[in-house]
Design a protein around this motif. Structure first.
Motif, PDB file in Angstrom:
ATOM      1  N   GLU A  30       0.836  -1.218   0.000  1.00  0.00           N
ATOM      2  CA  GLU A  30       0.000   0.000   0.000  1.00  0.00           C
ATOM      3  C   GLU A  30       0.867   1.264   0.000  1.00  0.00           C
ATOM      4  O   GLU A  30       0.607   2.209  -0.727  1.00  0.00           O
ATOM      5  CB  GLU A  30      -0.933   0.002   1.219  1.00  0.00           C
ATOM      6  N   ARG A  31       1.912   1.250   0.828  1.00  0.00           N
ATOM      7  CA  ARG A  31       2.803   2.426   0.888  1.00  0.00           C
ATOM      8  C   ARG A  31       3.484   2.661  -0.458  1.00  0.00           C
ATOM      9  O   ARG A  31       3.547   3.793  -0.952  1.00  0.00           O
ATOM     10  CB  ARG A  31       3.871   2.215   1.982  1.00  0.00           C
ATOM     11  N   ALA A  33       2.469   1.770  -3.427  1.00  0.00           N
ATOM     12  CA  ALA A  33       1.481   2.247  -4.406  1.00  0.00           C
ATOM     13  C   ALA A  33       1.263   3.753  -4.221  1.00  0.00           C
ATOM     14  O   ALA A  33       1.219   4.507  -5.198  1.00  0.00           O
ATOM     15  CB  ALA A  33       0.178   1.479  -4.257  1.00  0.00           C
ATOM     16  N   GLU A  34       1.188   4.192  -2.965  1.00  0.00           N
ATOM     17  CA  GLU A  34       1.009   5.633  -2.707  1.00  0.00           C
ATOM     18  C   GLU A  34       2.219   6.430  -3.202  1.00  0.00           C
ATOM     19  O   GLU A  34       2.081   7.475  -3.827  1.00  0.00           O
ATOM     20  CB  GLU A  34       0.830   5.890  -1.199  1.00  0.00           C
ATOM     21  N   GLU A  35       3.417   5.908  -2.931  1.00  0.00           N
ATOM     22  CA  GLU A  35       4.637   6.613  -3.349  1.00  0.00           C
ATOM     23  C   GLU A  35       4.732   6.689  -4.869  1.00  0.00           C
ATOM     24  O   GLU A  35       5.142   7.713  -5.432  1.00  0.00           O
ATOM     25  CB  GLU A  35       5.883   5.920  -2.780  1.00  0.00           C
ATOM     26  N   ALA A  37       2.225   6.681  -6.940  1.00  0.00           N
ATOM     27  CA  ALA A  37       1.221   7.651  -7.391  1.00  0.00           C
ATOM     28  C   ALA A  37       1.737   9.080  -7.217  1.00  0.00           C
ATOM     29  O   ALA A  37       1.614   9.910  -8.110  1.00  0.00           O
ATOM     30  CB  ALA A  37      -0.082   7.456  -6.621  1.00  0.00           C
ATOM     31  N   GLU A  38       2.357   9.339  -6.070  1.00  0.00           N
ATOM     32  CA  GLU A  38       2.896  10.687  -5.793  1.00  0.00           C
ATOM     33  C   GLU A  38       3.968  11.082  -6.804  1.00  0.00           C
ATOM     34  O   GLU A  38       4.095  12.256  -7.152  1.00  0.00           O
ATOM     35  CB  GLU A  38       3.586  10.695  -4.418  1.00  0.00           C
ATOM     36  N   ALA A  94      -3.839  -2.523  -5.209  1.00  0.00           N
ATOM     37  CA  ALA A  94      -3.282  -1.377  -4.476  1.00  0.00           C
ATOM     38  C   ALA A  94      -2.981  -0.221  -5.431  1.00  0.00           C
ATOM     39  O   ALA A  94      -3.218   0.951  -5.105  1.00  0.00           O
ATOM     40  CB  ALA A  94      -2.017  -1.796  -3.732  1.00  0.00           C
ATOM     41  N   LEU A  95      -2.478  -0.534  -6.623  1.00  0.00           N
ATOM     42  CA  LEU A  95      -2.151   0.521  -7.591  1.00  0.00           C
ATOM     43  C   LEU A  95      -3.430   1.210  -8.066  1.00  0.00           C
ATOM     44  O   LEU A  95      -3.505   2.438  -8.107  1.00  0.00           O
ATOM     45  CB  LEU A  95      -1.390  -0.079  -8.792  1.00  0.00           C
ATOM     46  N   HIS A  97      -6.228   1.359  -6.527  1.00  0.00           N
ATOM     47  CA  HIS A  97      -6.755   2.117  -5.389  1.00  0.00           C
ATOM     48  C   HIS A  97      -6.116   3.511  -5.309  1.00  0.00           C
ATOM     49  O   HIS A  97      -6.745   4.469  -4.864  1.00  0.00           O
ATOM     50  CB  HIS A  97      -6.512   1.322  -4.097  1.00  0.00           C
ATOM     51  N   CYS A  98      -4.849   3.601  -5.738  1.00  0.00           N
ATOM     52  CA  CYS A  98      -4.146   4.894  -5.719  1.00  0.00           C
ATOM     53  C   CYS A  98      -4.265   5.610  -7.065  1.00  0.00           C
ATOM     54  O   CYS A  98      -3.431   6.472  -7.387  1.00  0.00           O
ATOM     55  CB  CYS A  98      -2.682   4.682  -5.357  1.00  0.00           C
ATOM     56  N   ASN A  99      -5.262   5.235  -7.855  1.00  0.00           N
ATOM     57  CA  ASN A  99      -5.530   5.877  -9.159  1.00  0.00           C
ATOM     58  C   ASN A  99      -4.400   5.704 -10.166  1.00  0.00           C
ATOM     59  O   ASN A  99      -4.161   6.584 -10.991  1.00  0.00           O
ATOM     60  CB  ASN A  99      -5.826   7.373  -8.997  1.00  0.00           C
TER      61      ASN A  99
END
Ligand code: IPE
Length: 248
Positions: A30-31, A33-35, A37-38, A94-95, A97-99
């Motif tokens: 999850e982390r 995927a967020e990184e 996306a950012e 997860a990806l 989920h983070c668009n």
């Protein structure tokens, strides 16, 4: 294409608990995927490893060594692939989920290796996805092999092949440790190598430990061997600790 792509590998020991079979490290997935996306990378290809999903089964059924003619090994081939698509689905979820518009390309359905080496070109397919703005997602997998029947294709081999075929800007390898060490930090004290030339990388490949107990694709030595041809083509490779936030 607008920009040269970046190829990112998410190592199996980051996205799974390497010592517990079939155990995903969900918080790390999850982390990451967020990184990702950012980071908003315009042209990105993601490849993930097998960790405790792929390696224990591949080892149990000797999949890398090729088909031995026994039915039980065929089931092992199916099971290894099943484990990989299970892990892949968690990462894909997860990806999304983070668009991140990721799309899985299953190596087992698209690539036939020859004596363990990937000879096929996959750049057209990757380019089509990238052109649309999709993020191709691949993984180390149990694949058909024209000489051995089947084998294991490592994520690292896929990373290097995709990067070379697409003339990538950069390869980022997310691993469990801080990178390459002069001596193996798990065996004794190690000095982190901050930068190295192609020649130094080749030397390191000879010195580094071949494998770990759980790894059928050669551990750090296998990784270096796969990356050398990409570096030879002028592609920069960064090896980063993907267990630490914001490194990737
Ligand atoms: C291995 O891929 C895939 C299977 C064993 C099915 P990798 O060799 O890229 O995996 P990690 O990153 O070392 O776990």
């Amino acid at each position: 294409m607008k920009a040269r792509p970046i190829v990112l590998k998410l190592g199996g020991s980051v996205i799974t608990h390497k010592d517990v079979p079939l155990s995903a490290n969900e918080s790390a997935i999850e982390r990451l995927a967020e990184e990702i996306a950012e980071a908003k990378v315009p042209q990105l290809i993601i490849v993930h490893g097998g960790g405790s999903f792929g390696h224990p089964l591949a080892k149990k059924y000797s999949i890398k060594e090729g088909f031995n003619g026994k039915f039980s090994q065929l089931l092992g081939f199916s099971e290894t692939h099943q484990a990989m698509i299970t892990l892949n689905n968690m990462i894909l979820k997860a990806l999304i989920h983070c668009n991140i518009p990721a799309l899985t390309i299953a190596p087992s359905s698209t690539i036939v290796s020859k004596s363990g080496r990937m000879v096929a070109r996959i750049d057209d397919h990757l380019k089509n996805l990238l052109r649309l703005g999709l993020v191709p997602l691949l993984y180390g997998d149990a694949v058909l092999d024209s000489d051995k029947g089947f084998t294991i294709l490592s994520g690292d081999q896929l990373v290097a092949a995709a990067a070379i075929q697409l003339n990538a800007e950069r390869i980022i390898i997310g691993v469990e440790g801080d990178g390459l060490f002069k001596t193996d930090p798990k065996l004794g004290r190690g000095d982190l190598i901050r930068t190295c030339t192609l020649q130094q990388l080749k030397e390191l490949g000879k010195q580094t430990r071949k494998t770990t107990a759980h790894d059928v694709t050669g551990g750090m030595q296998g990784k270096i061997a796969e990356l050398v041809p990409a570096v030879e083509k002028g592609i920069t490779v960064a090896i980063v600790n993907a267990c630490k936030p914001q490194r990737v």
